[in-house]
Design an enzyme around this catalytic site. Structure first.
Site: not given
Ligand code: NAP
Length: 520
Positions: A184, A241-242, A245-246, A265, A302, A388
């Site tokens: 995606k 990603g965030s 989202g994860g 991650e 990251c 973060e």
């Protein structure tokens, strides 16, 4: 090669969708041609059907065949030349040098997995020979090795349009494992994604790989991504990603009738601890290197060092006050990422003091770096300060004693990295700190900075939750391959039915654990 805006489904390019999306140049705010059309659920289904069929062929490809395929992908990415790096720069706002460097990292990581496959021992072959005379019961012949999981769904990260995207570490490790991939694309770099997707498509055809071994779908929003995670043909997910989202994708995956593993991650604050004696000896150099690490890549890593802990040292603070205003900001990847940074800083300012604000260049999404400070009490009271803020910022936390430093370390959640700066004497005095940190992160560094993640055999880019959803693995380096495999045991199989890796005469000459002894 032209950018067409069409989904790549196996060896076909298709776009039945009617909702158009477009990439934006974050430096200028201009939209970039062409229009892309969001993939439809039917197109996802078509890609999944192809991938399931392709898997029945791809899973039987030898390590040498898969290695040639990965190397061919690397060659085809290089063949894209300036077309790829120019599009990368236009879509990300990152400089040309970074584009070239990241392309090298991407092709290098494909070639490293190819080497791993050619050597072959990664499959962890184990043989327990039959013991027909054993009393009171004979032992059968038992052999085991790693086998691919099936079709893997992968999501690209915004901040590495090549190395953590279409042909990045998740795709490379899944293909190396023998899995088919449905990717995606990240909406921030649609054109870069298509170019790399075409390179994979071309390599697959040239390497005689099955139609459907790789597909690339475009979307802006969550519909296709969520449907990918829920699709019954998908057997694992790779994501960078965030946290939001994860975690949403992880929750959806475990709620499926057939739950599947999600390797997400999700970033981290990467605490840095600077010990007292090194502060005295090298404070000025440390302050300079710290500010440089915080602002590298506009802080969009990251592994950005988001917090620095130390015992009060005014001359170090003065050095930081000198360095911080010289720090250079830059254009952020998307307006969304810029807005999140600005909002995060505005909020943090209410609970901290400013050490220094750097410079912002011209640019639509440009931001300035900022270094903040608070004391240990402020940090412990306002727990959100430990979260973060993605971008060129960091928070210096001043403690009064070693005990306070140890306490804060014990209360840390999971992170990707932790760093300790110290002289030999410091390190001997703080072994207890290092022991605590080992339980909190995937990688500990001594006297370095966490930005810059080597792609190698021993690298761990992972860590306990909430840095990732599975602390047992890495998303960078060759150990990533076993995220997409499972061990299969073959009992009493004749040699003719076994894969070469497990045949008695070891035709591939790989390292195997034979009756408990590692040998070739
Ligand atoms: P993101 O918002 O998590 O998006 C990553 C990918 O996942 C995108 O393709 C996104 O699709 C998809 N996605 C996100 N949430 C989803 C959901 N609920 N359902 C289905 N698909 C979903 O990350 P990002 O765009 O790269 O950056 C946003 C923030 O993530 C940054 O501000 C930063 O805080 C963090 N970040 C962390 C890292 C890291 O290394 N861990 C790297 C980059 C960014 P759509 O975009 O189409 O919605």
């Amino acid at each position: 090669m032209q950018i067409t805006g069409k989904n790549i489904i196996g060896f076909e390019t298709l776009s039945e969708g009617t909702v158009a999306i477009q990439a934006t140049n974050p430096a200028t705010g201009e939209t970039l041609a062409p229009l892309f059309y969001k993939a439809t659920i039917e197109e996802l289904g078509y890609a999944a059907d192809k991938a399931v069929k392709a898997f029945q062929i791809y899973r039987k490809k030898s390590g040498f065949e898969k290695a040639s395929f990965l190397e061919k992908i690397a060659d085809e990415i290089e063949n894209l030349g300036d077309l790829l790096t120019e599009r990368y720069v236009a879509e990300s706002g990152l400089p040309q040098g970074r584009a070239v460097g990241e392309r090298g990292r991407t092709t290098g990581q494909l070639r490293l997995f190819a080497q791993l496959l050619r050597e072959g021992s990664w499959v962890n072959a184990r043989i327990d020979s039959a013991l027909p005379e054993r009393q009171p019961a004979p032992r059968p012949d038992i052999r085991a090795m790693e086998r691919p999981l099936g079709v893997v769904g992968v999501f690209g990260a915004s901040n590495f349009p090549l190395a953590f995207s279409v042909a990045g570490g998740d795709t490379a490790s899944a293909l190396a494992a023998g899995c088919c991939v449905i990717f995606k694309a990240h909406p921030a770099h649609l054109g870069t994604s298509e170019l790399v997707g075409k390179a994979i498509q071309k390599a697959a055809e040239a390497s005689n790989m099955p139609d459907g071994v790789f597909s690339l779908l475009f979307d802006d929003g969550h519909e296709i991504g969520m449907a990918l995670v829920k699709h019954p043909s998908i057997k694992a997910i790779g994501f960078t990603g965030s946290y939001k989202g994860g975690k949403a994708l992880f929750d959806a995956a475990v709620a499926r009738p057939e739950p599947i593993p999600v390797y997400a991650e999700m970033g981290s604050v990467n605490p840095v601890f600077v010990l007292p004696k090194i502060l005295e000896e090298k404070g000025a150099a440390l302050a300079q290197n710290y500010v440089a690490s915080v602002t590298l890549g506009v802080g969009q890593f990251c592994t950005n060092p988001g917090t620095l802990f130390l015992q009060k040292n005014e001359s170090f603070m003065q050095e930081l006050e000198k360095q911080a205003p010289n720090a250079q900001g830059g254009v952020m990847l998307t307006t969304g990422i810029r807005d999140a940074y600005v909002k995060g800083i505005e909020h943090a300012k209410n609970f901290t003091q400013i050490i220094g604000v750097g410079k912002a260049p011209e640019g639509f999404t440009a931001v300035e770096p900022i270094i903040l400070r608070t004391d240990i009490e402020g940090f412990n009271t306002n727990t959100h300060l430990g979260e973060e803020i993605f971008g060129p910022t960091s928070l210096v936390v001043e403690a009064n004693s070693k005990e306070e430093i140890l306490e804060v370390a014990k209360n840390l959640s999971g992170h990707l990295t932790a760093t300790v700066h110290g002289t030999e004497e410091d390190l001997a005095d703080y072994t207890d700190l290092i022991e605590v940190l080992e339980q909190k992160v995937g990688r500990i560094l001594i006297n370095g900075f966490p930005t810059g993640v080597e792609v190698s055999h021993a690298m761990v880019h992972g860590g306990p939750f909430p840095a990732t959803t599975d602390a047992r693995s890495t998303s960078v380096g060759t150990m990533a391959i076993t995220r997409f495999t499972r061990p299969v045991c073959y009992q009493n199989f004749p040699d003719s039915l076994l894969l070469d890796e497990l045949k008695s005469d070891n035709p591939l000459n790989i390292w195997r654990l034979v009756d408990g002894e590692l040998k070739k």
